[in-house]
Design an enzyme around this catalytic site. Structure first.
Site, PDB file in Angstrom:
ATOM      1  N   HIS A   1     -13.573 -16.902 -23.125  1.00  0.00           N
ATOM      2  CA  HIS A   1     -12.437 -16.431 -23.922  1.00  0.00           C
ATOM      3  C   HIS A   1     -12.373 -14.905 -23.930  1.00  0.00           C
ATOM      4  O   HIS A   1     -11.295 -14.320 -23.773  1.00  0.00           O
ATOM      5  CB  HIS A   1     -12.563 -16.947 -25.354  1.00  0.00           C
ATOM      6  CG  HIS A   1     -11.531 -16.398 -26.283  1.00  0.00           C
ATOM      7  ND1 HIS A   1     -10.180 -16.686 -26.174  1.00  0.00           N
ATOM      8  CD2 HIS A   1     -11.645 -15.543 -27.340  1.00  0.00           C
ATOM      9  CE1 HIS A   1      -9.516 -16.051 -27.125  1.00  0.00           C
ATOM     10  NE2 HIS A   1     -10.377 -15.352 -27.845  1.00  0.00           N
TER      11      HIS A   1
ATOM     12  N   SER B   1     -10.396 -31.856 -24.069  1.00  0.00           N
ATOM     13  CA  SER B   1     -11.518 -30.933 -24.184  1.00  0.00           C
ATOM     14  C   SER B   1     -11.766 -30.479 -25.614  1.00  0.00           C
ATOM     15  O   SER B   1     -12.915 -30.329 -26.037  1.00  0.00           O
ATOM     16  CB  SER B   1     -11.281 -29.702 -23.300  1.00  0.00           C
ATOM     17  OG  SER B   1     -11.039 -30.068 -21.972  1.00  0.00           O
TER      18      SER B   1
END
Length: 243
Positions: free
Chosen positions: A198, A151
């Site tokens: 995040h 990723s």
């Protein structure tokens, strides 16, 4: 549901041989994981604590995940252990993980390979992936959770695509409909989702290394900005030589 399924390749000039080779390498390592089991994954995954301390963990660790203590089986890895920043780029945690990553790589990698050239694209991909791993290590330096996946490297590809092909049409599956959207919207939304993820799941919660995605994406953005500036300088120089 917001899933890219293809893009406009009409300007591509060459076969994406490196992109196909990267997909094949990831598939090969995935089948090694299936055949060799958890010990193989633990040996070659990137573990932030190992990388920051230079210590190859061998003992089983029990970590609180999802309300229960889950055993994390560690095994001997490469030497030096920092090489796991490279090996982990070709490993995945599930079928959905590898399928999703390879779809993104096939859709967006060919255009970047075509623009950079094969050797430079391979170097860019590896640098983006290693930088992404370092970003995750920086965010969670003492974590003993194994980190795997392409990723971060693919995030670098997406960042480069956003700068180099912002208006290129991308086919996106939205619920049961396929629509064509400019890459700047599709990839801008992807970047926003990583930042939001995040901020919404700090530390190691959620099981997704968002900081690795963000780090790789930034590398792709910065690298492609320099590429565009270099192309413009060469273009201006060529025009100035004409009489």
């Amino acid at each position: 549901m917001f899933i890219p399924i293809g893009d406009d390749n009409s300007t591509r000039r060459s076969l994406p041989l490196v992109t196909w080779a990267l997909v094949a390498a990831n598939a090969y390592v995935w089948f090694l994981e299936l055949s060799k089991g958890e010990a193989f994954l633990a040996s070659y995954a990137a573990i932030p604590y190992e990388i920051t301390t230079g210590t190859d963990l061998l003992a089983t660790k029990y970590l609180p995940i999802g309300g229960t203590y889950t055993p994390i089986h560690n095994g001997p890895g490469p030497s030096p252990v920092q090489l796991t920043l490279l090996t982990s780029m070709f490993m995945h945690g599930s079928w959905m993980h590898i399928i999703g990553n390879m779809v993104y790589l096939l859709i967006f990698g060919d255009q970047i390979e075509d623009r950079l050239g094969k050797l430079r694209f391979l170097l860019f991909y590896l640098v983006a992936g290693i930088s992404a791993g370092l970003a995750q290590v920086w965010a969670t330096p003492l974590s003993v959770l194994p980190c795997v996946g392409a990723s971060g490297a693919i995030a670098g590809v997406l960042g480069a695509y956003l700068i180099l092909y912002p208006r290129n049409a991308v086919r996106v599956l939205i619920f049961q409909s396929v629509v064509r959207l400019p890459a700047v919207i599709v990839l801008g939304m992807w970047g926003f989702m990583q930042v939001a993820g995040h901020l919404g799941t700090p530390g190691e919660q959620g099981g997704v290394a968002y900081m690795a995605h963000i780090g790789g994406f930034i590398v792709g953005l910065v690298t492609s900005v320099f590429i565009r500036l270099s192309i413009k300088r060469r273009s201006r120089r060529a025009r100035s030589l004409q009489w």
